[in-house]
Design a protein around this motif. Sequence first.
Motif, PDB file in Angstrom:
ATOM      1  N   UNK A   1      52.432  52.911  42.974  1.00  0.00           N
ATOM      2  CA  UNK A   1      51.823  51.870  42.198  1.00  0.00           C
ATOM      3  C   UNK A   1      52.367  51.914  40.775  1.00  0.00           C
ATOM      4  N   UNK A   2      52.619  50.759  40.230  1.00  0.00           N
ATOM      5  CA  UNK A   2      53.217  50.644  38.913  1.00  0.00           C
ATOM      6  C   UNK A   2      52.160  50.752  37.815  1.00  0.00           C
ATOM      7  N   UNK A   3      52.564  51.224  36.670  1.00  0.00           N
ATOM      8  CA  UNK A   3      51.688  51.337  35.504  1.00  0.00           C
ATOM      9  C   UNK A   3      52.120  50.358  34.421  1.00  0.00           C
ATOM     10  N   UNK A   4      52.672  49.213  34.799  1.00  0.00           N
ATOM     11  CA  UNK A   4      53.232  48.261  33.853  1.00  0.00           C
ATOM     12  C   UNK A   4      52.243  47.193  33.431  1.00  0.00           C
ATOM     13  N   UNK A   5      50.996  47.567  33.212  1.00  0.00           N
ATOM     14  CA  UNK A   5      50.007  46.594  32.762  1.00  0.00           C
ATOM     15  C   UNK A   5      49.685  46.826  31.285  1.00  0.00           C
ATOM     16  N   UNK A   6      49.231  45.767  30.644  1.00  0.00           N
ATOM     17  CA  UNK A   6      48.851  45.868  29.231  1.00  0.00           C
ATOM     18  C   UNK A   6      47.592  46.712  29.102  1.00  0.00           C
ATOM     19  N   UNK A   7      47.444  47.355  27.976  1.00  0.00           N
ATOM     20  CA  UNK A   7      46.256  48.157  27.684  1.00  0.00           C
ATOM     21  C   UNK A   7      45.215  47.267  27.023  1.00  0.00           C
ATOM     22  N   UNK A   8      43.999  47.321  27.521  1.00  0.00           N
ATOM     23  CA  UNK A   8      42.918  46.502  26.986  1.00  0.00           C
ATOM     24  C   UNK A   8      42.719  46.737  25.487  1.00  0.00           C
ATOM     25  N   UNK A   9      42.831  47.977  25.073  1.00  0.00           N
ATOM     26  CA  UNK A   9      42.586  48.323  23.671  1.00  0.00           C
ATOM     27  C   UNK A   9      43.570  47.665  22.702  1.00  0.00           C
ATOM     28  N   UNK A  10      44.775  47.338  23.188  1.00  0.00           N
ATOM     29  CA  UNK A  10      45.798  46.794  22.288  1.00  0.00           C
ATOM     30  C   UNK A  10      46.229  45.372  22.633  1.00  0.00           C
ATOM     31  N   UNK A  41      45.238  33.402  34.459  1.00  0.00           N
ATOM     32  CA  UNK A  41      43.980  34.142  34.564  1.00  0.00           C
ATOM     33  C   UNK A  41      43.974  35.204  35.665  1.00  0.00           C
ATOM     34  N   UNK A  42      44.533  34.900  36.827  1.00  0.00           N
ATOM     35  CA  UNK A  42      44.523  35.872  37.928  1.00  0.00           C
ATOM     36  C   UNK A  42      45.297  37.138  37.553  1.00  0.00           C
ATOM     37  N   UNK A  43      46.416  36.976  36.871  1.00  0.00           N
ATOM     38  CA  UNK A  43      47.195  38.140  36.431  1.00  0.00           C
ATOM     39  C   UNK A  43      46.408  38.952  35.406  1.00  0.00           C
ATOM     40  N   UNK A  44      45.711  38.256  34.518  1.00  0.00           N
ATOM     41  CA  UNK A  44      44.893  38.950  33.513  1.00  0.00           C
ATOM     42  C   UNK A  44      43.756  39.722  34.175  1.00  0.00           C
ATOM     43  N   UNK A  45      43.138  39.127  35.190  1.00  0.00           N
ATOM     44  CA  UNK A  45      42.079  39.809  35.932  1.00  0.00           C
ATOM     45  C   UNK A  45      42.645  41.067  36.591  1.00  0.00           C
ATOM     46  N   UNK A  46      43.824  40.956  37.173  1.00  0.00           N
ATOM     47  CA  UNK A  46      44.459  42.129  37.790  1.00  0.00           C
ATOM     48  C   UNK A  46      44.700  43.218  36.747  1.00  0.00           C
ATOM     49  N   UNK A  47      45.106  42.823  35.552  1.00  0.00           N
ATOM     50  CA  UNK A  47      45.335  43.805  34.488  1.00  0.00           C
ATOM     51  C   UNK A  47      44.021  44.418  34.006  1.00  0.00           C
ATOM     52  N   UNK A  48      42.947  43.630  33.956  1.00  0.00           N
ATOM     53  CA  UNK A  48      41.643  44.191  33.601  1.00  0.00           C
ATOM     54  C   UNK A  48      41.232  45.239  34.631  1.00  0.00           C
ATOM     55  N   UNK A  49      41.471  44.942  35.899  1.00  0.00           N
ATOM     56  CA  UNK A  49      41.172  45.912  36.956  1.00  0.00           C
ATOM     57  C   UNK A  49      42.014  47.170  36.787  1.00  0.00           C
ATOM     58  N   UNK A  50      43.277  47.004  36.415  1.00  0.00           N
ATOM     59  CA  UNK A  50      44.158  48.153  36.198  1.00  0.00           C
ATOM     60  C   UNK A  50      43.695  48.999  35.020  1.00  0.00           C
ATOM     61  N   UNK A  51      42.939  48.385  34.119  1.00  0.00           N
ATOM     62  CA  UNK A  51      42.373  49.095  32.976  1.00  0.00           C
ATOM     63  C   UNK A  51      41.016  49.717  33.309  1.00  0.00           C
ATOM     64  N   UNK A  52      40.618  49.653  34.579  1.00  0.00           N
ATOM     65  CA  UNK A  52      39.395  50.315  35.016  1.00  0.00           C
ATOM     66  C   UNK A  52      38.147  49.454  35.050  1.00  0.00           C
ATOM     67  N   UNK A  53      38.279  48.165  34.718  1.00  0.00           N
ATOM     68  CA  UNK A  53      37.118  47.283  34.778  1.00  0.00           C
ATOM     69  C   UNK A  53      36.937  46.770  36.207  1.00  0.00           C
ATOM     70  N   UNK A  54      35.706  46.437  36.548  1.00  0.00           N
ATOM     71  CA  UNK A  54      35.414  45.902  37.872  1.00  0.00           C
ATOM     72  C   UNK A  54      35.164  44.409  37.745  1.00  0.00           C
ATOM     73  N   UNK A  55      36.024  43.642  38.390  1.00  0.00           N
ATOM     74  CA  UNK A  55      35.916  42.182  38.368  1.00  0.00           C
ATOM     75  C   UNK A  55      35.819  41.701  39.810  1.00  0.00           C
ATOM     76  N   UNK A  56      34.711  41.018  40.130  1.00  0.00           N
ATOM     77  CA  UNK A  56      34.553  40.436  41.448  1.00  0.00           C
ATOM     78  C   UNK A  56      35.317  39.131  41.497  1.00  0.00           C
ATOM     79  N   UNK A  57      35.868  38.822  42.660  1.00  0.00           N
ATOM     80  CA  UNK A  57      36.580  37.567  42.878  1.00  0.00           C
ATOM     81  C   UNK A  57      35.897  36.830  44.020  1.00  0.00           C
ATOM     82  N   UNK A  58      35.806  35.522  43.865  1.00  0.00           N
ATOM     83  CA  UNK A  58      35.183  34.703  44.898  1.00  0.00           C
ATOM     84  C   UNK A  58      35.987  33.421  45.048  1.00  0.00           C
ATOM     85  N   UNK A  59      36.318  33.093  46.270  1.00  0.00           N
ATOM     86  CA  UNK A  59      37.064  31.870  46.549  1.00  0.00           C
ATOM     87  C   UNK A  59      36.248  31.014  47.502  1.00  0.00           C
TER      88      UNK A  59
END
Length: 120
Positions: A1-10, A41-59
Amino acid sequence: MSNNHAKLATSERLQAVKAVLDDGGWHTTRDIMLGANTVSPAACVAELRSNGLTVLSQCTRQPNGRSLWQYRLVSKKEMAAVKEERQKETKTDALPTSNPSGQMDFLRTNIGGMAVVKCP
């Protein structure tokens, strides 16, 4: 798994998306696009998840046949309660059930959070 996501803090971009989701309600892709001024938005949600946040998705399938994606930020405490309840119901990774509209609901665990996906 890649670690190429932005950091929430920065990342101002991720902070803006989190600010939209912070109320704990469901937000459409369009809500996030307009509220956070982002085109992905979907990419940002994925990055938030990579930063340890829990985001539910519903379609959900709309009457016009299109899919409507929504996202909801939940606390770790709330997510633990959801996971505990689901574990009581089943030991499987994916649980299909029928809802009143006849669509199938699937619950699955994703890296960094849980996604509730509802599509026919």
